[in-house]
Design a protein around this motif. Structure first.
Motif, PDB file in Angstrom:
ATOM      1  N   ALA A  49      20.076 -15.595  -1.077  1.00 53.00           N
ATOM      2  CA  ALA A  49      20.444 -16.406  -2.036  1.00 53.00           C
ATOM      3  C   ALA A  49      21.698 -17.203  -2.369  1.00 53.00           C
ATOM      4  O   ALA A  49      22.826 -16.758  -2.324  1.00 53.00           O
ATOM      5  CB  ALA A  49      19.601 -15.322  -3.832  1.00 53.00           C
ATOM      6  N   PRO A  50      21.335 -18.352  -2.433  1.00 48.87           N
ATOM      7  CA  PRO A  50      22.348 -19.376  -2.928  1.00 48.87           C
ATOM      8  C   PRO A  50      22.774 -19.640  -4.569  1.00 48.87           C
ATOM      9  O   PRO A  50      22.262 -19.158  -4.929  1.00 48.87           O
ATOM     10  CB  PRO A  50      22.011 -20.371  -2.557  1.00 48.87           C
ATOM     11  N   CYS A 146      21.734 -24.666  -8.141  1.00 50.78           N
ATOM     12  CA  CYS A 146      20.881 -22.693  -8.386  1.00 50.78           C
ATOM     13  C   CYS A 146      20.296 -22.251  -9.408  1.00 50.78           C
ATOM     14  O   CYS A 146      19.717 -23.106 -10.175  1.00 50.78           O
ATOM     15  CB  CYS A 146      22.017 -21.357  -7.945  1.00 50.78           C
ATOM     16  N   ILE A 147      19.231 -21.924  -9.242  1.00 49.12           N
ATOM     17  CA  ILE A 147      18.379 -21.089  -9.962  1.00 49.12           C
ATOM     18  C   ILE A 147      19.013 -19.401 -10.475  1.00 49.12           C
ATOM     19  O   ILE A 147      18.493 -18.589  -9.712  1.00 49.12           O
ATOM     20  CB  ILE A 147      16.299 -20.461  -9.432  1.00 49.12           C
ATOM     21  N   GLY A 148      18.865 -18.987 -11.390  1.00 45.88           N
ATOM     22  CA  GLY A 148      19.283 -17.610 -12.069  1.00 45.88           C
ATOM     23  C   GLY A 148      18.491 -18.225 -13.934  1.00 45.88           C
ATOM     24  O   GLY A 148      17.875 -18.589 -13.906  1.00 45.88           O
ATOM     25  N   GLY A 152      13.295 -19.397 -12.199  1.00 50.49           N
ATOM     26  CA  GLY A 152      12.639 -20.581 -11.864  1.00 50.49           C
ATOM     27  C   GLY A 152      13.790 -21.401 -12.843  1.00 50.49           C
ATOM     28  O   GLY A 152      13.680 -22.444 -12.743  1.00 50.49           O
ATOM     29  N   PHE A 155      19.956 -24.703 -12.463  1.00 47.09           N
ATOM     30  CA  PHE A 155      21.160 -25.210 -13.395  1.00 47.09           C
ATOM     31  C   PHE A 155      20.682 -26.768 -12.286  1.00 47.09           C
ATOM     32  O   PHE A 155      21.340 -26.090 -11.446  1.00 47.09           O
ATOM     33  CB  PHE A 155      22.426 -24.253 -12.579  1.00 47.09           C
ATOM     34  N   PRO A 215       5.803 -20.647  -3.764  1.00 46.09           N
ATOM     35  CA  PRO A 215       6.991 -19.960  -4.120  1.00 46.09           C
ATOM     36  C   PRO A 215       6.869 -20.124  -5.904  1.00 46.09           C
ATOM     37  O   PRO A 215       6.491 -21.095  -6.728  1.00 46.09           O
ATOM     38  CB  PRO A 215       7.975 -20.961  -3.550  1.00 46.09           C
ATOM     39  N   PRO A 216       7.511 -19.117  -6.477  1.00 44.92           N
ATOM     40  CA  PRO A 216       6.304 -18.652  -7.861  1.00 44.92           C
ATOM     41  C   PRO A 216       8.123 -20.053  -9.033  1.00 44.92           C
ATOM     42  O   PRO A 216       7.365 -20.259  -9.709  1.00 44.92           O
ATOM     43  CB  PRO A 216       7.124 -18.076  -8.757  1.00 44.92           C
ATOM     44  N   ALA A 217       8.540 -21.049  -7.931  1.00 44.60           N
ATOM     45  CA  ALA A 217       9.736 -21.658  -9.038  1.00 44.60           C
ATOM     46  C   ALA A 217       9.611 -23.048  -8.164  1.00 44.60           C
ATOM     47  O   ALA A 217       9.144 -23.509  -7.231  1.00 44.60           O
ATOM     48  CB  ALA A 217      10.858 -21.351  -8.834  1.00 44.60           C
ATOM     49  N   CYS A 220      13.941 -25.396  -6.575  1.00 37.74           N
ATOM     50  CA  CYS A 220      14.401 -24.327  -5.334  1.00 37.74           C
ATOM     51  C   CYS A 220      16.065 -25.793  -5.173  1.00 37.74           C
ATOM     52  O   CYS A 220      16.126 -26.565  -5.598  1.00 37.74           O
ATOM     53  CB  CYS A 220      14.252 -24.219  -4.622  1.00 37.74           C
TER      54      CYS A 220
END
Lengths: 245, 331
Positions: A49-50, A146-148, A152, A155, A215-217, A220
């Motif tokens: 994951a990035p 990134c996502i965090g 979902g 940023f 994908p759930p988000a 990406c």
């Protein structure tokens, strides 16, 4: 490039030291590393994951120990595999000229005062009118770094410097899903009802996270994003129409 | 499975989610995944079958049909009718009979496995409840009084039930005599020591702070949950409050926020964070970390990464022997 342990079951591949001095270049390098690590399919790796300047790699030390050809240190063995995956991946990348272009996703946002609870606060800090804040926010192009934070949550990098506004001193206890905010030099969208300290400037009717989808988000890392101002009527209509994606 | 009393905080958990971290989805799952694996093996399930995570006790439940159950975790009085059911033993629970969990004397959580596992839908590859994002598990939430949960098909129930009831005496009717080793089924300790490996910000920290990190007692705060254990003390304030670029964190990571009060992340922690990562509790000790509750006192002790891996591999080898032993009991 550095490879640093993150406990005994994960590690971080630090691609660059800084993000802000070259966001686009850093993001592209991180995403390329992510892809190289995925393609390498190193035994025992659970997922990658990035995040901004790094790629995290989660692994099962037991599976890695079983997979390595000769007895030795689990971390050193993995680090060696990662280095060679990136080295051979780079050669491959140089041969191919065009990498896949990132997607452009448009996010409709209603910037009405009812949703933009902090538009005045942002206006005061930036010495702009609410209308100017909205214009600047909705004409810039962003990229998902990134996502965090919560599932979902994107940023986004690329917020016009003039719009940067410090986070609220006291975070709100509850922020409605879809709220668009500015936190320091970043902008993002709250996918779930959650607490948060960013300045709220609007709301999107889109669902940013849906665990029943894969994908759930909606977004990406690497995606290009634009915000489009919509009226309250359009907002309501698309919400009712179940504008999920 | 009928939940007569849901207790303080009970949720459906399996071994957690993987593959969705890039979308911000935490691994979640049983905070002591090893305890759930052992409990599942004891009832004849796949190790990854969904069970219940019971926080601070108070759970009561019963079944319409007889079921095999086993639990592992904190020091809790568990009763099956009038009989005590110790941790790490499989028991045949007759239809209608109530299984009761008291509050733990030591520790915080326990894990219950039921033959067949709890059959909630797979969401993003797991049956675990993500309490923060409210999905997975049973309707994405903690259990409530009166909830009814469906069980999966139990794989080798008749043979296993027979073996379970074997060697029974009058006093231990329907409770297996065999068990797993004590530290697997009862990992909770008073004043535990957690072993850690250095985090990437260890070298950036000053020596007096590092000295305090390994010599002082950490006091668990009330403000702890499945995301992390927060500590009221010590206060490890940093001189250089630089803003770090957010990067991955993992269950076991110990962060030092600006307040100086350390946070030990657990299974439901967010996927990325920007606080300095001073250390990481090793995987074999995460089960001890999952037992921490407000007021507990903890110490930290450093091990090398090589030792952390060796300890984990040794435990896995022992679990393999345990699996073989179990199959002899049940075949």
């Amino acid at each position: 490039m550095e490879i640093i342990p993150l406990g005994d079951s994960a590690l971080i591949v630090r691609v660059r030291e800084q993000f802000e001095d070259a966001p686009e270049k850093t993001l592209d390098e991180v995403l390329r590393t992510l892809q190289q690590l995925r393609n390498a399919a190193i035994p025992g790796v659970i997922e990658v994951a990035p995040a901004y300047t790094t790629v995290a790699l989660f692994f099962d030390p037991v599976a890695v120990a079983k997979a390595r050809e000769t007895p030795g240190d689990v971390f050193d063995w993995l680090a060696e595999k990662i280095r060679s995956a990136i080295a051979s991946g780079s050669a491959f990348h140089r041969r191919r000229s065009a990498a896949a272009a990132p997607r452009l996703i448009e996010i409709p946002v209603c910037y009405d005062a009812e949703f933009g609870l902090d538009l005045d606060r942002v206006g005061e800090h930036t010495k702009l009118s609410a209308g100017e804040v909205v214009d600047l926010h909705s004409t810039a192009e962003y990229r998902v770094a990134c996502i965090g934070f919560v599932p979902g949550f994107p940023f986004l990098t690329g917020l016009p410097k003039t719009l940067a506004t410090p986070r609220r001193a006291t975070p709100r206890k509850e922020i409605p899903p879809g709220s668009v905010g500015i936190g320091g030099a970043q902008t993002g969208i709250y996918p779930l009802r959650s607490p948060g300290g960013w300045n709220l400037i609007g709301q999107t009717p889109l669902k940013l996270f849906d665990p029943t989808k894969n994908p759930p988000a909606l977004l990406c890392a690497g995606d290009r994003v634009r915000f489009r101002a919509i009226t309250r009527e359009v907002f309501e209509a698309s919400k009712q129409g179940g504008a999920s994606r | 499975m009928i939940i007569t009393r849901a207790g303080f905080l009970t949720s459906v958990q399996d071994l957690g989610r993987s593959g969705y971290r890039e979308f911000g989805v935490s691994s979640g799952g049983a905070l002591d995944s090893f305890a759930l694996r052992v409990a599942n093996l004891l009832v004849g399930n796949d190790e990854n079958a969904a069970g219940l995570e019971i926080t601070l006790g108070g759970l009561r439940l019963r079944f319409d049909e007889e079921q095999i159950v086993a639990w592992c975790g904190g020091e809790v009085d568990v009763h099956l009718g009038s009989m005590a059911l110790p941790a790490g033993h499989a028991a045949l629970l007759p239809a209608g009979e109530e299984l009761k969990f008291s509050q733990p004397q030591i520790g915080c959580r326990c894990w219950l496995a039921v033959s067949g596992g709890i059959d909630v839908p797979l969401v993003l590859g797991s049956r675990s409840t993500d309490l923060r994002a409210q999905f997975g598990g049973f309707e994405g939430r903690t259990l409530r009084d009166g909830d009814e949960l469906v069980l999966g098909k139990s794989r080798r129930s008749p043979a296993f039930a027979k073996a379970t009831a074997d060697k029974q005496t009058a006093a231990t009717k329907s409770i297996s005599s065999w068990t797993a080793q004590h530290d697997w089924v009862s990992p909770a300790k008073r004043n535990p020591i957690l072993r850690f490996v250095r985090g990437c910000d260890w070298d950036r920290s000053n020596t007096s702070m590092l000295q305090r990190f390994t010599s002082e007692t950490f006091a668990v705060s009330l403000d702890s949950d499945r995301m992390g254990v927060r500590f009221d003390s010590p206060e490890l304030k940093r001189q250089d409050n630089v803003d770090l670029t957010s990067e991955a964190v993992a269950p076991g990571t110990i962060q030092i926020p600006p307040s100086g009060k350390p946070i030990l992340l657990l299974g439901d922690c967010q996927t990325i964070g920007g606080y300095p990562k001073i250390a990481h509790v090793i995987t074999v000790d995460l089960g001890i970390a999952a037992q921490l509750r407000a007021g507990d006192q903890v110490r930290l002790s450093e091990v090398s990464l090589v030792d952390a891996h060796r300890l984990l591999l040794e435990r896995e080898q022992q679990l393999e022997l345990f699996r073989i032993g179990l199959s002899l009991h049940t075949s």
